[in-house]
Design a protein around this motif. Sequence first.
Motif, PDB file in Angstrom:
ATOM      1  N   LEU A   1      94.183  -2.103  32.038  1.00 38.98           N
ATOM      2  CA  LEU A   1      94.920  -2.228  31.790  1.00 38.98           C
ATOM      3  C   LEU A   1      94.914  -0.990  30.050  1.00 38.98           C
ATOM      4  N   PRO A   2      95.252  -0.293  29.814  1.00 40.12           N
ATOM      5  CA  PRO A   2      95.666   0.223  28.536  1.00 40.12           C
ATOM      6  C   PRO A   2      94.597  -0.982  27.228  1.00 40.12           C
ATOM      7  N   TRP A   3      93.951   0.114  26.428  1.00 35.96           N
ATOM      8  CA  TRP A   3      93.157  -1.367  25.546  1.00 35.96           C
ATOM      9  C   TRP A   3      94.015  -2.168  24.645  1.00 35.96           C
ATOM     10  N   ARG A   4      94.752  -1.757  23.900  1.00 36.41           N
ATOM     11  CA  ARG A   4      95.775  -2.575  23.271  1.00 36.41           C
ATOM     12  C   ARG A   4      95.920  -3.981  23.964  1.00 36.41           C
ATOM     13  N   GLU A   5      96.832  -3.759  25.482  1.00 28.80           N
ATOM     14  CA  GLU A   5      97.816  -4.774  26.472  1.00 28.80           C
ATOM     15  C   GLU A   5      96.192  -5.835  26.640  1.00 28.80           C
ATOM     16  N   ALA A   6      94.391  -5.171  27.066  1.00 33.15           N
ATOM     17  CA  ALA A   6      93.707  -5.828  26.995  1.00 33.15           C
ATOM     18  C   ALA A   6      93.612  -7.055  26.065  1.00 33.15           C
ATOM     19  N   ALA A   7      93.327  -6.282  24.749  1.00 28.36           N
ATOM     20  CA  ALA A   7      93.048  -6.819  23.643  1.00 28.36           C
ATOM     21  C   ALA A   7      94.097  -7.991  23.579  1.00 28.36           C
ATOM     22  N   ASP A   8      95.386  -7.914  23.802  1.00 25.54           N
ATOM     23  CA  ASP A   8      96.279  -8.432  23.673  1.00 25.54           C
ATOM     24  C   ASP A   8      96.268  -9.877  25.012  1.00 25.54           C
ATOM     25  N   ARG A   9      95.861  -9.616  25.770  1.00 23.67           N
ATOM     26  CA  ARG A   9      95.564 -10.600  27.223  1.00 23.67           C
ATOM     27  C   ARG A   9      94.466 -11.361  26.973  1.00 23.67           C
ATOM     28  N   CYS A  10      93.229 -11.190  26.013  1.00 24.59           N
ATOM     29  CA  CYS A  10      91.962 -11.702  25.866  1.00 24.59           C
ATOM     30  C   CYS A  10      92.180 -13.191  25.253  1.00 24.59           C
ATOM     31  N   PHE A  11      91.574 -14.041  25.680  1.00 24.63           N
ATOM     32  CA  PHE A  11      91.465 -15.707  25.901  1.00 24.63           C
ATOM     33  C   PHE A  11      90.433 -15.725  24.282  1.00 24.63           C
ATOM     34  N   SER A  12      89.404 -14.553  24.212  1.00 21.83           N
ATOM     35  CA  SER A  12      88.691 -14.959  23.340  1.00 21.83           C
ATOM     36  C   SER A  12      89.005 -14.851  22.380  1.00 21.83           C
ATOM     37  N   PRO A  13      88.961 -14.507  20.859  1.00 17.54           N
ATOM     38  CA  PRO A  13      89.615 -13.452  19.725  1.00 17.54           C
ATOM     39  C   PRO A  13      88.309 -12.490  19.442  1.00 17.54           C
ATOM     40  N   SER A  14      87.015 -12.635  20.243  1.00 13.90           N
ATOM     41  CA  SER A  14      85.946 -12.702  20.003  1.00 13.90           C
ATOM     42  C   SER A  14      86.494 -10.947  20.538  1.00 13.90           C
ATOM     43  N   ASN A  15      86.355 -11.160  22.364  1.00  9.83           N
ATOM     44  CA  ASN A  15      86.823 -10.108  22.670  1.00  9.83           C
ATOM     45  C   ASN A  15      87.855  -9.238  23.136  1.00  9.83           C
ATOM     46  N   ALA A  16      88.813 -10.006  22.020  1.00 12.69           N
ATOM     47  CA  ALA A  16      89.649  -9.180  21.695  1.00 12.69           C
ATOM     48  C   ALA A  16      89.708  -8.449  20.573  1.00 12.69           C
ATOM     49  N   GLU A  17      89.061  -8.849  19.710  1.00 11.84           N
ATOM     50  CA  GLU A  17      88.501  -7.842  18.515  1.00 11.84           C
ATOM     51  C   GLU A  17      87.467  -6.422  18.924  1.00 11.84           C
ATOM     52  N   ALA A  18      86.550  -6.751  20.236  1.00 12.30           N
ATOM     53  CA  ALA A  18      85.650  -5.900  19.911  1.00 12.30           C
ATOM     54  C   ALA A  18      86.470  -4.415  21.250  1.00 12.30           C
ATOM     55  N   ILE A  19      87.706  -5.232  21.722  1.00 12.88           N
ATOM     56  CA  ILE A  19      88.583  -4.175  22.716  1.00 12.88           C
ATOM     57  C   ILE A  19      88.991  -3.480  21.444  1.00 12.88           C
ATOM     58  N   LEU A  20      89.366  -3.280  20.254  1.00 10.02           N
ATOM     59  CA  LEU A  20      90.415  -2.943  19.710  1.00 10.02           C
ATOM     60  C   LEU A  20      89.176  -1.772  18.958  1.00 10.02           C
ATOM     61  N   TRP A  21      88.139  -2.259  18.965  1.00  4.83           N
ATOM     62  CA  TRP A  21      87.229  -1.664  18.275  1.00  4.83           C
ATOM     63  C   TRP A  21      86.935  -0.709  19.020  1.00  4.83           C
ATOM     64  N   LEU A  22      86.982  -0.335  20.586  1.00  4.28           N
ATOM     65  CA  LEU A  22      87.340   0.248  21.723  1.00  4.28           C
ATOM     66  C   LEU A  22      87.029   1.986  21.216  1.00  4.28           C
ATOM     67  N   PRO A  23      88.508   2.544  20.198  1.00  5.93           N
ATOM     68  CA  PRO A  23      88.545   3.510  20.169  1.00  5.93           C
ATOM     69  C   PRO A  23      87.458   4.320  19.421  1.00  5.93           C
ATOM     70  N   ARG A  24      86.844   3.133  18.151  1.00  2.00           N
ATOM     71  CA  ARG A  24      85.997   4.302  17.131  1.00  2.00           C
ATOM     72  C   ARG A  24      84.679   4.316  17.738  1.00  2.00           C
ATOM     73  N   PHE A  25      84.327   3.874  18.823  1.00  2.00           N
ATOM     74  CA  PHE A  25      83.265   3.902  19.914  1.00  2.00           C
ATOM     75  C   PHE A  25      83.316   4.607  21.114  1.00  2.00           C
ATOM     76  N   GLU A  26      84.614   4.613  21.469  1.00  2.04           N
ATOM     77  CA  GLU A  26      84.055   5.766  22.859  1.00  2.04           C
ATOM     78  C   GLU A  26      83.284   7.137  22.577  1.00  2.04           C
ATOM     79  N   SER A  27      84.105   7.858  21.777  1.00  3.60           N
ATOM     80  CA  SER A  27      82.854   8.807  21.551  1.00  3.60           C
ATOM     81  C   SER A  27      81.207   9.000  20.976  1.00  3.60           C
ATOM     82  N   LEU A  28      81.129   7.864  21.507  1.00  2.71           N
ATOM     83  CA  LEU A  28      79.196   7.551  21.778  1.00  2.71           C
ATOM     84  C   LEU A  28      79.203   7.855  22.853  1.00  2.71           C
ATOM     85  N   ALA A  29      79.943   7.424  23.993  1.00  5.54           N
ATOM     86  CA  ALA A  29      79.910   6.618  25.364  1.00  5.54           C
ATOM     87  C   ALA A  29      79.390   8.086  26.029  1.00  5.54           C
TER      88      ALA A  29
END
Length: 151
Positions: free
Chosen positions: A123-151
């Motif tokens: 799923l696109p990252w924002r949609e994935a965050a919205d689908r997560c049951f766990s708030p900490s999981n959703a928050e981590a996915i919302l951080w993804l664009p900031r970390f993608e450049s490190l990969a």
Amino acid sequence: MFKIPLSVLVVIHAADLQVLLIRRADAREDFWQSVTGSKDSEQESWRETALREVREETGIDAAAPGCSLIDWGMENVYSIYPQWRHRYAPGVVMNTEHVLGLRVPAATPVTLNPREHTAYAWLPWREAADRCFSPSNAEAILWLPRFESLA
């Protein structure tokens, strides 16, 4: 043997920020999440735990060419859901979750462990965050664009 209350959360994603979510087999049908799992021993490193859990839950070899496993240096401390507390030693109610990201090549095949998960979705990252049951999981996915450049 009780679970150790130290776990990983691995956000698996492609370069285009499509995120892999998996649906738990032992929970409500709408319980979607990233790969998670506890350390097998106190000595097991976060990286070792992440490599093992990703392989066990998705069949993906996170050390394969084209994959990039990055420790995001983030941790969440949360209450263990009551329905899963019996897996831990008596009195253990809190878990520390260490967050990592795993970039994989587009179209990486996924082979779920049917005892643990019943479905997966990219799923696109924002949609994935919205689908997560766990708030900490959703928050981590919302951080993804900031970390993608490190990969």
